[in-house]
Design an enzyme around this catalytic site. Structure first.
Site, short mmCIF file in Angstrom:
data_model
loop_
_atom_site.label_atom_id
_atom_site.label_comp_id
_atom_site.label_asym_id
_atom_site.label_seq_id
_atom_site.Cartn_x
_atom_site.Cartn_y
_atom_site.Cartn_z
N CYS A 90 1.06 -0.92 -0.16
CA CYS A 90 -0.06 -0.10 0.26
C CYS A 90 1.05 0.93 -0.53
O CYS A 90 1.22 1.42 0.95
CB CYS A 90 -0.79 0.27 1.56
SG CYS A 90 -2.02 1.50 1.02
N GLU A 377 -22.78 4.51 -0.01
CA GLU A 377 -23.53 3.75 0.06
C GLU A 377 -22.10 2.62 0.26
O GLU A 377 -21.58 1.25 0.59
CB GLU A 377 -24.48 3.10 -0.60
CG GLU A 377 -25.70 3.86 -0.58
CD GLU A 377 -25.93 3.94 1.38
OE1 GLU A 377 -26.62 2.43 1.32
OE2 GLU A 377 -27.06 4.53 2.49
#
Length: 407
Positions: A90, A377
């Site tokens: 990452c 969402e």
């Protein structure tokens, strides 16, 4: 700070982010003030901003484990975070914590790679690897090795804080890749297209929120040559390459997630929550050994579970329990048939990929049925994945510590 529902930046008083001020707030607008940290906001916080109540809880925990009182010195904390983020390659988090590591007085030589770090930190490599990819392998023997390592031994309090940092950063990698933040992160030597800051978020662009502050991480990286003095340009370039290569901070790069053995194969015993749960066991242990962190973590788990959402409670529970299932954790009182009923195949594939091997997803494609959903969402799904994974890693680590303590 707020005018006509827009976020504006405060005057920049320091090139580095300062701890957020956590206030008692009553509305969504006021909660968004948590995003303002003396003029700079990182890309992860920008993603979570659609759920400000959860973001408050997340930032409290992260600030506590990385900056507040604790047994580990600050450079150790950020180096452990680098090690954790590197397991998933990452770049975003490796850059971020490398810069913070230098800011708090860390030795630049350690950033040359894991072999340059002190032996005590290198001892964490194995448990870092196991927790990141196959947490069910975490054993009492790993804890004993760390606590009985002679002059390099860890104290129990130090180890608990280290484990919390590892689990926090592993799970945060899932969120970073799930929201595609790492793909949008541009290294120091790269140029951003059309002047876009390196932490630009496509979700916010889609919503027209391009006026939001994205410069903080760029400021950190640009500031790097000022923090450390180099003898010549060649040495400076070498250090920048070091920062760009997460593989320097890991060993055994081929070690990765494997399918948890099925019960009939009997290779690994299923972790049954009825025998060791967060509520009844993990919370009290971690809170006793690392004061107050249990309350902060518990608040995160509760916050993500109670977020208002278009998703039903049954769907959220199915996502949570499915992630725990693929990591070897089972609930005897849950009907796993609901997972197949509530999670379509594409959604299951997405959830498993982001939870178990996020670095392989790179730019995960959302299932087609997500298309009409709001950004908030989609982010809620990624928050559920992150928190479920965080709790799973903590359960395995804390159970191993408990076994060591009663042995």
């Amino acid at each position: 700070v707020f005018d006509n529902n827009e976020i504006v930046s405060l005057p920049e008083t320091n090139r580095f982010p300062r701890p957020c001020l956590f206030l008692q707030v009553n509305g969504e607008k006021e909660r968004l003030s948590l995003l303002v940290s003396r003029g700079s906001v990182d890309a992860v916080s920008q993603q979570m901003a659609s759920h400000p109540q959860y973001l408050e809880s997340f930032l409290r925990t992260q600030h506590y484990i990385l900056h507040m009182d604790g047994p580990l010195p600050l450079p150790y904390r950020h180096y452990i975070a680098i090690m954790a983020a590197a397991r998933h390659h990452c770049n975003y988090l490796v850059y971020l914590h490398s810069t913070h590591f230098l800011r708090v007085g860390g030795d630049p030589k350690w950033l040359q790679g894991l072999e340059a770090a002190p032996p005590r930190l290198r001892l964490l490599d194995h448990i870092n690897k196991v927790l990141a990819h196959q947490p069910w392998l975490t054993a009492c023997s790993h804890i004993q090795t760390l606590l009985k390592a002679g002059e390099q031994c860890w104290s129990l309090a130090e180890l608990v804080q280290a484990v919390v940092i590892l689990a926090h950063c592993h799970s945060l990698c899932s969120f970073v890749f799930g929201c595609d933040t790492d793909a949008d992160f541009v290294p120091l030597s790269s140029k951003s297209p059309n002047g876009t800051p390196p932490t630009f978020c496509p979700f916010d662009a889609a919503n027209g929120n391009t006026n939001v502050v994205y410069h903080s991480l760029l400021s950190l990286i640009i500031s790097f040559p000022v923090i450390v003095s180099f003898k010549d340009t060649e040495e400076e370039e070498e250090m920048m390459i070091c920062l760009a290569d997460p593989s320097r901070f890991i060993t055994d790069p081929d070690f990765c997630y494997q399918e948890f053995a099925r019960k009939e194969e009997d290779h690994f015993q299923v972790f049954r929550v009825q025998d060791y749960s967060w509520e009844d066991h993990g919370f009290s242990l971690v809170n006793r050994l690392y004061s107050d962190i249990g309350h902060l973590l518990d608040d995160r788990f509760r916050s993500v579970a109670t977020l208002s959402s278009l998703h039903s409670d049954d769907l959220k529970r199915a996502i949570w329990n499915y992630i725990h299932c693929v990591l070897g954790i089972r609930y005897d009182d849950y009907d796993y048939g609901e997972v197949n009923q509530l999670l379509e195949r594409d959604l299951k594939l997405y959830v498993k990929a982001v939870a178990c091997f996020p670095d392989s997803t790179k730019t995960p494609v959302c299932p087609l049925r997500w298309t009409p959903l709001k950004t908030s969402e989609r982010i809620h799904i990624n928050l559920l994945i992150m928190e479920a994974r965080l709790q799973a890693e903590l359960l395995y680590a804390l159970r191993a510590i408990t076994q060591y303590m009663i042995a």
